[in-house]
Every structure is written in C-alpha cells, then in structure tokens.
Design a protein around this motif. Structure first.
Motif, mmCIF file in Angstrom:
data_model
loop_
_atom_site.group_PDB
_atom_site.id
_atom_site.type_symbol
_atom_site.label_atom_id
_atom_site.label_comp_id
_atom_site.label_asym_id
_atom_site.label_seq_id
_atom_site.Cartn_x
_atom_site.Cartn_y
_atom_site.Cartn_z
ATOM 1 N N GLU A 100 -3.118 2.962 3.310
ATOM 2 C CA GLU A 100 -3.149 3.491 1.951
ATOM 3 C C GLU A 100 -2.983 2.383 0.905
ATOM 4 O O GLU A 100 -3.670 2.363 -0.110
ATOM 5 C CB GLU A 100 -2.031 4.541 1.804
ATOM 6 C CG GLU A 100 -2.157 5.445 0.597
ATOM 7 C CD GLU A 100 -3.531 6.139 0.502
ATOM 8 O OE1 GLU A 100 -4.060 6.224 -0.625
ATOM 9 O OE2 GLU A 100 -4.082 6.567 1.552
ATOM 10 N N TRP A 101 -2.065 1.450 1.160
ATOM 11 C CA TRP A 101 -1.797 0.404 0.152
ATOM 12 C C TRP A 101 -3.044 -0.432 -0.154
ATOM 13 O O TRP A 101 -3.271 -0.848 -1.278
ATOM 14 C CB TRP A 101 -0.634 -0.500 0.569
ATOM 15 C CG TRP A 101 -0.876 -1.350 1.813
ATOM 16 C CD1 TRP A 101 -0.521 -1.027 3.087
ATOM 17 C CD2 TRP A 101 -1.528 -2.614 1.895
ATOM 18 N NE1 TRP A 101 -0.911 -2.019 3.954
ATOM 19 C CE2 TRP A 101 -1.529 -3.014 3.254
ATOM 20 C CE3 TRP A 101 -2.102 -3.473 0.953
ATOM 21 C CZ2 TRP A 101 -2.087 -4.208 3.703
ATOM 22 C CZ3 TRP A 101 -2.655 -4.679 1.395
ATOM 23 C CH2 TRP A 101 -2.652 -5.035 2.753
ATOM 24 N N LEU A 102 -3.858 -0.639 0.864
ATOM 25 C CA LEU A 102 -5.035 -1.469 0.647
ATOM 26 C C LEU A 102 -6.086 -0.705 -0.151
ATOM 27 O O LEU A 102 -6.732 -1.259 -1.043
ATOM 28 C CB LEU A 102 -5.600 -1.954 1.989
ATOM 29 C CG LEU A 102 -6.694 -3.012 1.916
ATOM 30 C CD1 LEU A 102 -6.298 -4.177 1.030
ATOM 31 C CD2 LEU A 102 -7.040 -3.520 3.316
ATOM 32 N N LEU A 103 -6.214 0.578 0.158
ATOM 33 C CA LEU A 103 -7.152 1.397 -0.616
ATOM 34 C C LEU A 103 -6.709 1.420 -2.081
ATOM 35 O O LEU A 103 -7.521 1.272 -3.001
ATOM 36 C CB LEU A 103 -7.214 2.825 -0.058
ATOM 37 C CG LEU A 103 -8.057 3.802 -0.885
ATOM 38 C CD1 LEU A 103 -9.518 3.359 -0.950
ATOM 39 C CD2 LEU A 103 -7.961 5.219 -0.321
ATOM 40 N N ALA A 104 -5.413 1.577 -2.272
ATOM 41 C CA ALA A 104 -4.888 1.624 -3.642
ATOM 42 C C ALA A 104 -5.207 0.298 -4.367
ATOM 43 O O ALA A 104 -5.592 0.293 -5.549
ATOM 44 C CB ALA A 104 -3.378 1.871 -3.608
ATOM 45 N N TRP A 105 -5.068 -0.794 -3.646
ATOM 46 C CA TRP A 105 -5.334 -2.123 -4.230
ATOM 47 C C TRP A 105 -6.816 -2.233 -4.623
ATOM 48 O O TRP A 105 -7.169 -2.697 -5.705
ATOM 49 C CB TRP A 105 -4.968 -3.190 -3.188
ATOM 50 C CG TRP A 105 -4.892 -4.597 -3.707
ATOM 51 C CD1 TRP A 105 -3.885 -5.121 -4.453
ATOM 52 C CD2 TRP A 105 -5.850 -5.635 -3.495
ATOM 53 N NE1 TRP A 105 -4.156 -6.444 -4.717
ATOM 54 C CE2 TRP A 105 -5.351 -6.788 -4.147
ATOM 55 C CE3 TRP A 105 -7.069 -5.709 -2.826
ATOM 56 C CZ2 TRP A 105 -6.032 -8.002 -4.144
ATOM 57 C CZ3 TRP A 105 -7.747 -6.919 -2.819
ATOM 58 C CH2 TRP A 105 -7.235 -8.058 -3.476
ATOM 59 N N ARG A 106 -7.669 -1.780 -3.736
ATOM 60 C CA ARG A 106 -9.110 -1.805 -4.014
ATOM 61 C C ARG A 106 -9.435 -0.978 -5.263
ATOM 62 O O ARG A 106 -10.224 -1.392 -6.116
ATOM 63 C CB ARG A 106 -9.882 -1.192 -2.839
ATOM 64 C CG ARG A 106 -9.992 -2.056 -1.597
ATOM 65 C CD ARG A 106 -10.686 -1.239 -0.516
ATOM 66 N NE ARG A 106 -10.871 -1.934 0.746
ATOM 67 C CZ ARG A 106 -11.886 -2.776 1.023
ATOM 68 N NH1 ARG A 106 -12.785 -3.029 0.103
ATOM 69 N NH2 ARG A 106 -11.984 -3.338 2.203
ATOM 70 N N LEU A 107 -8.819 0.206 -5.333
ATOM 71 C CA LEU A 107 -9.131 1.090 -6.464
ATOM 72 C C LEU A 107 -8.641 0.498 -7.783
ATOM 73 O O LEU A 107 -9.294 0.621 -8.818
ATOM 74 C CB LEU A 107 -8.545 2.488 -6.213
ATOM 75 C CG LEU A 107 -9.254 3.254 -5.078
ATOM 76 C CD1 LEU A 107 -8.485 4.522 -4.729
ATOM 77 C CD2 LEU A 107 -10.705 3.576 -5.432
ATOM 78 N N LYS A 108 -7.479 -0.156 -7.717
ATOM 79 C CA LYS A 108 -6.988 -0.828 -8.933
ATOM 80 C C LYS A 108 -8.000 -1.877 -9.385
ATOM 81 O O LYS A 108 -8.305 -2.027 -10.560
ATOM 82 C CB LYS A 108 -5.642 -1.513 -8.651
ATOM 83 C CG LYS A 108 -4.454 -0.588 -8.784
ATOM 84 C CD LYS A 108 -3.151 -1.366 -8.870
ATOM 85 C CE LYS A 108 -2.805 -1.996 -7.520
ATOM 86 N NZ LYS A 108 -1.522 -2.704 -7.498
ATOM 87 N N ALA A 109 -8.525 -2.601 -8.385
ATOM 88 C CA ALA A 109 -9.514 -3.642 -8.697
ATOM 89 C C ALA A 109 -10.755 -3.010 -9.320
ATOM 90 O O ALA A 109 -11.291 -3.515 -10.314
ATOM 91 C CB ALA A 109 -9.874 -4.417 -7.438
#
Lengths: 481, 253
Positions: free
Chosen positions: A49-58
């Motif tokens: 989840e944390w990586l998806l969240a990071w991608r979406l922030k980007a």
C-alpha cells in the motif's frame, strides 16, 4: 576543410545495429496516464500500500508540473496521454530460472551480445536484463547473495527487501524533483536494485541491460544502489531499442547512496536508437540520475558514453554531503545527424574538503547540437572544497554545434573552483598526417576522436572500454569519407 | 621510380612551382636545396597528396602510375612516405598504437599478415635501439610535448618501421644538434637500398655530410636552377645561395 566536410558526410550512413524488433507477446496497460494506470501497474506488481500511495502522490504532483523548457533541445510537444506506460513480455512474468524464459527473449539478448546463460556470460559480470517494463533475468544472483550482495530487479526488491526500498526510495531524487522524475515516480515499472553490505568489495561488475521493444511504449525504470560503509561496487548499464519512425520516451531515475568510506562507480553506455539520418524517430532520453555521498570519505563516480537517442537530457549529479567525499563525472557525448544532447552534471558541495572532478567531451557531427550544462555549487559549509572542470568540444564538419553552459556558485571563500573549456575541430593537419601514414580517412577520424575521448573512456571497466571505443566510431560512421 | 614532368603547382591561386622536371631512380638519394620560400615544401606536400595543393600542369609518374590520381592513404600504402617538417600533435593517441595501425594498414595492402602486438613491439624495439629512441617516448601521445628533436627522430622511426620505397624528408635536419643529426642520418642511411629512393629536402647542406646524395638540385622561385653532384651542396654552403644569384626569402617565410 573539404576533406573533413566530405568525410563527415559519409560517416553518418552507418547502420544502427540494434534496430531489430523481437516478436514477443506483451501484456500492456491501457494507453494514457491516469490513477487507473498507476493502480494497474502497482497491482501487476503486487505492491504494498505504501508504494501505491507514493506513486499516487507523485502522479498528483506531476499534474501540477510543467515540462521543462530550459534545455537546448527542440522537439514537438509530447502527448502524455498517447503513451503506453506499461508493457511486459507475457512469459517474462517472474520466471524462476533461465529455462522458463521465452527463448525469443534469450535470442534477443544474444543478438545484442548479452548472453544470459551464466556459463556464457563475460566472466566477472552479473547482468540484470530489463525488457520494456520488466526485468526478465538476473544472472549470478545466488552467487552474489552468498556474499550478502543484493542484486535483483526493482520489483523483487520491493517484495523481498521492502525495508531497504522504503528507506532509500526517493531519498536522493524525491518524487517532486522534476517533471520527468516525478512522472517516473508515478509509473516506474522495473529496474535494478543493488545493496552492497558493509566492508565488501563486490567482486563482480554488476550491470543492467535495458531494451525497449514494444511500440509506442515508454520505458520508466528505476535503479537504486546502496553501498554500505566501506564497500565498493562497479555498475554498468547498457541500452538499445528498435528502429522506429515514432519517437519513444525513456524517463528513468537512478539513485545512488554511499555511506562512510564507500564507493560506487557507475558507468553508462547509452546507445538508444538515435533516429535516422533525417532525424526521424529515435528515443527521447529524459533521465534523472543523482547520487549522494552521505558518508565521510565516500565517493561516487559517474562515467557515461552517450552515443544514442534522438534527444538526451541528462545530468548525473553528486551531492557531496559527507566530509572529504568525492564526486566525479566523466562524459563522452557523441551526436550525429539531427541528434541533440543537453547533458552535464551538478556537483553540490556541502561537506568539508569535498572534491569533485568533471571531464566532459562533446563530439558533434552532421546537423547535431551538443550542449554541456553543469552546475558546481559550493555551499557555505563546504570548507576547503575543490572542483576542477574540463569541457572539451570537438566539431566534425560545419553544420553542427557545440555549446557550454557552466553555472558556478560559490558561497564559501575557502573553496576553489577551476573551469577549463576548449572547442576544436579535427584539423586538416591531423587528418593528413594520419592518412599519409596509410590510414583511411574514416579510420583517421576514428583514431583522433578516440584520442579526444581517451581520458573518459579509460574510466570504463576494461571489458566495456573496447566496446565503447568501437561504439563511438560506429556512431560517427558516415560523417567522414 | 619517380618521374616529374613540367610540374606547375598553384596554392590558393598562386603559382608556387613553375615547371619542374625530375627523375628519381630506385637506389638513388636526391637532395633538393633552396632558399626558404622557393617551393620545397610545396613539392613535398604535392607528392604526398595534401589537400589544397593542385597541379595545374604537368604530371607525376610513380612506377609508371599517375601519382596524382591516388588518395593520400593510397600513396602511403604504395610506399610513399613524407617525413614532416612540423609533425602535428594528436592528443590521446598513443604513438605506438598509431604506428601499429599504420604499419598494419600498409602490410595489409601489400598482402602481408598484420602484426600482432607482440611482434610489432619486438620489431619496434630493434628499430628504436638503432635510432637511440627512448621507449618511454612511444608510450606518450603522438608528438604531444615532444621536443623538436624528438619529433624528427620519431618521423625517422616511423619511416624505418613503414619501409617506404620513396621517402621524402622535409627539413628533417632542421633544429637538430649534431648528435641528433647523426642519429637521424643513421636512420636514413639504414633505409638506403637498391629498391628504395630518398628525396631529402633541406635548406642547409650539413645533413648531406652524413647522408651523401647522388644528385643535388637547387630550387628557386619554383624552378630548378641548378643540378649537380654532392659538390654542389658544398658550393652552396661555402658561398651561399646569393652566389648563385638567388634571394633567400628567410625573413619573409
């Protein structure tokens, strides 16, 4: 100058050797960029989840950003909704061993001169092969693991070593860094991951071979290399792509981290398809590479040989944070026909007594434009820091251009910065001298150009120096005769 | 071997050579002397095929072939060697590496097998010894930072390695002290042989004390004004070009 002009005209008719297309079935994400695309990629890779969240922030950050326009490159606007952001060979989905890889893929790499069967590979070189959006094979992985070296695809690192990835991802190039890096942060698909444990001198060259195959597809890979205290690693990347009339986008991010007394030597031989001699097609190589010397007395050394791509926009940089840390940038950029390169480096001196060396050799032929753009910044804390920059440009013919744009900022008056720059043409005297000894015009130019680049080429790992030398020659083929 | 007939040469539209005729046979050494600005180097460049030097009239036959129709590298591979008055520096290119490429280009043309690094080095070492050349010189980039004497010696070394049939040496003696001059002369004499011809271009006669020519020609204002045996060179040394009624354009050149 007639001889050189004629010579230069014929050097360009050389063929791009790697322009073939492999017939591999692909798994492709829907065209265009949206949250769905990002979710699709992340789901494909079973990401936490944390990586998806990071991608979406980007992705959100990216939608507010503007494409940079300060580089001395010229291209028609890119429609980011008309690009495929993910393409993976179907059979390439996490094969367990080389036997499970699509033979067509193995053949592709063989044709490129990169055999993936371990008994055939260059002794002492481990290879991670990235095909379009995914890594299809990594050699010598187990052997390296015995020593504690992690060398695997980025996706695997996310699964197997999430703590390391989470700790370092975006720590050097934050997801908000720049238009292309931010785009990469949202949609990156694969790449290589390296961790070298404390005190180990990695006994093998590690390398990644990037291949773009699918049509209309961008390649967005990410490389993360961490050298723990007192370790050393030498890493090399190579790149090729098929010949296509459309431009293809390649927006990669590379992050390097060195702790105390550690050293990373990072070499690139970039030979993406440069487009044809009329400037049609070719790769847009918009890449962000940066390393941080976090530790005291650590060192990061970039060596690049850039011969391919229609456009190169790339500034491998060093943040010299640790006291006594060292940054180096050695570059050869060859542009021919209608290629454009805007490349250089940034050396950010923060630590005391940090040192950096920049040696840039730009070679232009045909109608090409070649720009060195660099920044040397001495921050107020950079007590006793030193930089030496040398920028040399060589022109073949009279229709190409060489430009040098150095920025120097010094906020500490004990720091020392030196900048030398030259622009020259291959002289008639040199060419005639070589030919009088029996060398053909083309061989003569090759010899002179390679002499010009020697200072940089000699920094490449030996196995690749010879290849790179040939590549420089091939890239200029047709510009002499 | 070399037949020059009524040769006229213009550079940048200006006529420099105005009707030269010369026969050089295999086995012979010819010296071409003359004041500065008389056209000596122009002749050398034309023979070697330098861009911008064009014959406007006349012909040059080399073994019966039209020399002017050949590219510079073709002439070199056919055995024409020019020892440069001012050898150019080529940064980053190792002297040894350069010479190996050159030797192999010539050998390939002759149908001889190319030399590998070991054989080449062996041959080079012998020759260097003869010419009293320091091996260290050859690991340096070609002519870069070489002293005047080193450059000239390196030219003679290259000549010895390439084994040309027609060697044209343009002021190879200029700027050398007596010891260096003797070494250079030794190299040239070693090349003398029945199948080879040598053309020495020089302003002074002192090299000719060590390399004794079969014929001496005096070039002035683009023409040969006098030809003779080796004693002609001595005569010039004794009395100067002025005694022949010639102006020395040194100051202008």
């Amino acid at each position: 100058m007639v001889a050189i002009a004629e010579s230069v005209t014929s050097l360009t008719e050389g063929e791009y050797k790697y322009g073939f297309v492999s017939n591999v079935e692909s798994d492709i994400a829907a065209c265009g960029l949206s949250e769905d695309t990002v979710r699709f990629i992340s789901a494909k890779k079973d990401e936490p989840e944390w990586l998806l969240a990071w991608r979406l922030k980007a992705l959100r950050a990216w939608t507010t950003m503007k494409e940079p326009s300060w580089a001395r490159v010229d291209y028609s606007p890119i429609d980011y909704q008309d690009v495929y952001y993910y393409a993976a060979p179907k059979s390439g989905d996490r094969p367990k061993s080389l036997d499970e890889i699509d033979p067509e893929l193995l053949r592709t790499y063989e044709k490129l001169g990169i055999p993936l069967k371990e008994q055939e590979v260059l002794a002492g070189v481990a290879v991670d092969a990235v095909f379009d959006s995914v890594s299809v094979a990594t050699t010598f992985k187990d052997k390296l693991a015995e020593l504690g070296v992690i060398f695997c695809s980025f996706s695997e690192a996310v699964r197997e070593h999430p703590e390391l990835v989470r700790r370092y991802l975006g720590s050097v190039v934050p997801y908000t860094d720049n238009f292309f890096a931010t785009l990469n942060s949202a949609v990156f698909s694969d790449g290589s991951f390296v961790y070298v444990p404390k005190g180990l001198r990695c006994p093998m060259e590690l390398s990644t071979y990037f291949r773009i195959n699918a049509e209309n597809t961008g390649q967005f890979e990410r490389t993360l290399i961490i050298a723990d205290e007192g370790s050393y690693v030498s890493y090399l990347e190579g790149c090729t792509a098929p010949m296509r009339d459309e431009n293809q986008l390649h927006a990669a991010v590379v992050e390097l981290i060195t702790h105390d007394d550690a050293q990373i030597k990072y070499s690139t031989v970039q030979n993406w398809y440069p487009g044809d001699k009329n400037g049609k097609g070719g790769i847009y190589n918009f890449v962000t590479k940066r390393g941080i010397c976090r530790g005291r007395n650590s060192k990061i050394s970039w060596t690049q040989v850039e011969t391919g791509s229609a456009i190169t926009w790339k500034y491998p940089s060093c943040i010299l944070k640790g006291d006594y840390s060292v940054g180096e940038f050695y570059s050869v950029a060859v542009t021919n026909n209608y290629q454009q390169a805007d490349t250089g480096t940034k050396m950010i001196h923060i630590g005391k007594h940090t040192r950096s060396t920049i040696v840039s050799k730009g070679i232009s032929a045909g109608h090409a434009q070649n720009t060195y753009r660099g920044l040397v910044r001495m921050t107020p804390s950079a007590e006793g820091a030193r930089n030496h920059t040398q920028c040399d440009a060589l022109l073949l013919g009279d229709r190409c251009g060489a430009h040098t744009v150095p920025y120097i900022e010094v906020k500490n008056n004990t720091a020392r910065v030196e900048h030398e720059a030259t622009t020259s043409k291959i002289s008639d005297d040199q060419l005639f001298y070589c030919r009088q000894r029996g060398l053909s015009a083309e061989d003569s130019v090759n010899l002179i150009v390679n002499g010009f680049c020697k200072q940089v080429l000699q920094n490449l790992p030996m196995e690749f120096a010879v290849e790179a030398q040939k590549l420089v020659g091939i890239s200029l083929e047709g510009s002499v005769g | 071997m070399l037949k020059i007939r009524n040769l006229h040469v213009a550079v940048d539209g200006k006529e420099i050579l105005r009707g030269i005729t010369l026969d050089v046979n295999a086995g012979e050494v010819h010296a071409i002397m003359g004041p500065n600005g008389s056209g000596k180097s122009t002749l050398a460049y034309l023979l070697a095929g330098r861009e911008g030097y064009a014959a406007t009239e006349g012909e040059i036959l080399y073994d019966g072939r039209d020399l002017l129709a050949l590219e510079p590298e073709e002439r070199a591979r056919e055995g024409v060697f020019l020892g440069f008055q001012y050898p150019v520096e080529i940064p980053g290119v190792g002297s040894m590496n350069f010479l190996k490429s050159a030797v192999n280009a010539v050998r390939k043309h002759r149908g001889q097998p190319e030399l590998d690094a070991m054989d080449f080095l062996k041959l080079a070492r012998q020759t260097m010894k003869l010419l009293e050349i320091d091996e260290a010189l050859l690991s340096r980039p070609l002519n870069v930072g070489f002293s005047g004497g080193e450059k000239k010696r390196n030219e003679v070394f290259q000549m010895a390695m390439l084994e040309p049939r027609l060697a044209i040496l343009d002021e190879t003696d200029s700027g050398l002290d007596v010891d260096a001059l003797k070494v250079v002369a030794k190299g040239i004499n070693a090349l003398r042989g029945e199948t080879r011809a040598i053309v020495l271009i020089t302003h002074y006669q002192r090299l000719l004390n060590y390399v004794v020519p079969d014929q001496v020609h005096v070039l002035a204002d683009g023409r040969f004004v006098k030809s003779g045996g080796k004693e002609l060179a001595l005569e010039i040394e004794d009395q100067g070009y002025a005694a022949l009624g010639l102006r020395d354009n040194s100051a202008a050149a």
